[in-house]
Design a protein around this motif. Structure first.
Motif, PDB file in Angstrom:
ATOM      1  N   LEU A 148       6.368  -0.967  -8.830  1.00  0.00           N
ATOM      2  CA  LEU A 148       5.398  -2.108  -8.661  1.00  0.00           C
ATOM      3  C   LEU A 148       3.942  -1.746  -9.274  1.00  0.00           C
ATOM      4  O   LEU A 148       3.611  -0.644  -9.469  1.00  0.00           O
ATOM      5  CB  LEU A 148       5.197  -2.517  -7.333  1.00  0.00           C
ATOM      6  N   THR A 149       3.202  -2.855  -9.980  1.00  0.00           N
ATOM      7  CA  THR A 149       1.944  -2.453 -10.073  1.00  0.00           C
ATOM      8  C   THR A 149       1.112  -2.240  -9.023  1.00  0.00           C
ATOM      9  O   THR A 149       1.460  -2.329  -7.949  1.00  0.00           O
ATOM     10  CB  THR A 149       1.317  -3.916 -10.807  1.00  0.00           C
TER      11      THR A 149
ATOM     12  N   VAL B  26      -0.807  -3.150  -3.402  1.00  0.00           N
ATOM     13  CA  VAL B  26      -1.814  -3.447  -2.576  1.00  0.00           C
ATOM     14  C   VAL B  26      -1.420  -4.749  -1.773  1.00  0.00           C
ATOM     15  O   VAL B  26      -1.485  -4.746  -0.456  1.00  0.00           O
ATOM     16  CB  VAL B  26      -3.099  -3.709  -3.237  1.00  0.00           C
ATOM     17  N   ARG B  27      -0.848  -5.629  -2.446  1.00  0.00           N
ATOM     18  CA  ARG B  27      -0.438  -6.917  -1.796  1.00  0.00           C
ATOM     19  C   ARG B  27       0.718  -6.753  -0.800  1.00  0.00           C
ATOM     20  O   ARG B  27       0.525  -7.386   0.356  1.00  0.00           O
ATOM     21  CB  ARG B  27       0.093  -8.076  -2.943  1.00  0.00           C
ATOM     22  N   ARG B  28       1.570  -5.885  -1.008  1.00  0.00           N
ATOM     23  CA  ARG B  28       2.273  -5.317   0.018  1.00  0.00           C
ATOM     24  C   ARG B  28       2.031  -4.873   1.154  1.00  0.00           C
ATOM     25  O   ARG B  28       2.573  -5.006   2.423  1.00  0.00           O
ATOM     26  CB  ARG B  28       3.642  -4.235  -0.504  1.00  0.00           C
TER      27      ARG B  28
ATOM     28  N   GLY C  79       0.934   6.764   3.228  1.00  0.00           N
ATOM     29  CA  GLY C  79      -0.085   5.723   2.806  1.00  0.00           C
ATOM     30  C   GLY C  79      -0.893   6.571   1.915  1.00  0.00           C
ATOM     31  O   GLY C  79      -1.814   5.783   1.407  1.00  0.00           O
ATOM     32  N   ASP C  80      -0.927   7.834   1.690  1.00  0.00           N
ATOM     33  CA  ASP C  80      -1.653   8.562   0.837  1.00  0.00           C
ATOM     34  C   ASP C  80      -1.664   7.923  -0.629  1.00  0.00           C
ATOM     35  O   ASP C  80      -0.601   7.696  -1.213  1.00  0.00           O
ATOM     36  CB  ASP C  80      -1.598  10.185   0.582  1.00  0.00           C
TER      37      ASP C  80
ATOM     38  N   VAL D 114      -6.197   6.392   2.107  1.00  0.00           N
ATOM     39  CA  VAL D 114      -4.957   6.104   2.811  1.00  0.00           C
ATOM     40  C   VAL D 114      -4.880   4.590   2.907  1.00  0.00           C
ATOM     41  O   VAL D 114      -5.842   4.036   3.764  1.00  0.00           O
ATOM     42  CB  VAL D 114      -5.114   6.965   4.023  1.00  0.00           C
ATOM     43  N   ILE D 115      -3.492   4.074   2.734  1.00  0.00           N
ATOM     44  CA  ILE D 115      -3.450   2.662   2.937  1.00  0.00           C
ATOM     45  C   ILE D 115      -2.137   2.312   3.957  1.00  0.00           C
ATOM     46  O   ILE D 115      -1.353   3.207   3.918  1.00  0.00           O
ATOM     47  CB  ILE D 115      -3.062   1.874   1.673  1.00  0.00           C
ATOM     48  N   SER D 116      -2.697   1.549   4.768  1.00  0.00           N
ATOM     49  CA  SER D 116      -1.732   0.916   5.875  1.00  0.00           C
ATOM     50  C   SER D 116      -1.898  -0.602   5.656  1.00  0.00           C
ATOM     51  O   SER D 116      -2.894  -1.073   5.194  1.00  0.00           O
ATOM     52  CB  SER D 116      -1.969   1.547   7.116  1.00  0.00           C
TER      53      SER D 116
END
Length: 155
Positions: free
Chosen positions: A29-30, A35-37, A59-60, A87-89
Motif C-alpha cells: 500500500l502507499t 494511514v487510512r487503514r 505498529g512501529d 507507533v500507529i494504532s
C-alpha cells in the motif's frame, strides 16, 4: 500432439495465474493508504513520501522523504525531517519522532496525533492543537501546506 501436452499447458497456465495473483496481492500500500487503514486521514503525511516500513504486529513505522519538509497550517509552522517514526494504532500515532511545530521562537516535537471525534489533535505533551479531521483528507505540500493556489513548483 502428445498425450502430455494438455497437462503441461495446464501447469503453465496455473503457474502463470499463481505468479500474477501473488504479485497483485503482495503489492505494498502507499503510506497514505496505510494511514487510512488506521482510521487516520492521509493528510497527516505531506506529499512526497518515497518509502515507508510498517510492522503490522507492533505498529512501529518509519516514513521516508527525500528531504525535510516545512509548511504552515493556519498559524502553525510545521517541519518534517527526512525520516519520521512512531507507533500507529487505530486513530492514534504515539511516540512520534521527526515532526515538530514552531512555538514562538522554538521548535517543539509533536509527540502524538489522534482522532478526537471529528477533530484531529496534534499534541506536544503539555499542549495540543485541534483541527477538523476532514481538513486532512488531502496531503499538504512542502513549502505551502494547503494554501498552494497560484504557486508554481518544479519537480
Amino acid at each position: 500432439m502428445s498425450p502430455n501436452a494438455k497437462p503441461t499447458c495446464n501447469f503453465i497456465f496455473f503457474l502463470l495465474f499463481f505468479t500474477v495473483s501473488f504479485a497483485v496481492s503482495d503489492q505494498k500500500l502507499t503510506a497514505y493508504n496505510a494511514v487510512r487503514r488506521y482510521n487516520l486521514p492521509p493528510g497527516i503525511l505531506p506529499k512526497g513520501v518515497v518509502d515507508y516500513e510498517l510492522n503490522i504486529k507492533t505498529g512501529d513505522f518509519e516514513v521516508h522523504f527525500n528531504d525535510t519538509c516545512e509548511f504552515t497550517i493556519q498559524s502553525y509552522q510545521l517541519k518534517y525531517k527526512s525520516t519520521i517514526s512512531g507507533v500507529i494504532s487505530p486513530g492514534h500515532v504515539k511516540n512520534l519522532k521527526g515532526v515538530s511545530v514552531k512555538v514562538l521562537l522554538f521548535w517543539v516535537n509533536i509527540a502524538e496525533v489522534f482522532i478526537d471525534g471529528a477533530d484531529l489533535d496534534f499534541s506536544v505533551g503539555i499542549a495540543s492543537a485541534s483541527f477538523p479531521a476532514a481538513d486532512f483528507e488531502e496531503s499538504p505540500q512542502c513549502g505551502c501546506g494547503f494554501d498552494c493556489n497560484g504557486l508554481l513548483f518544479s519537480s
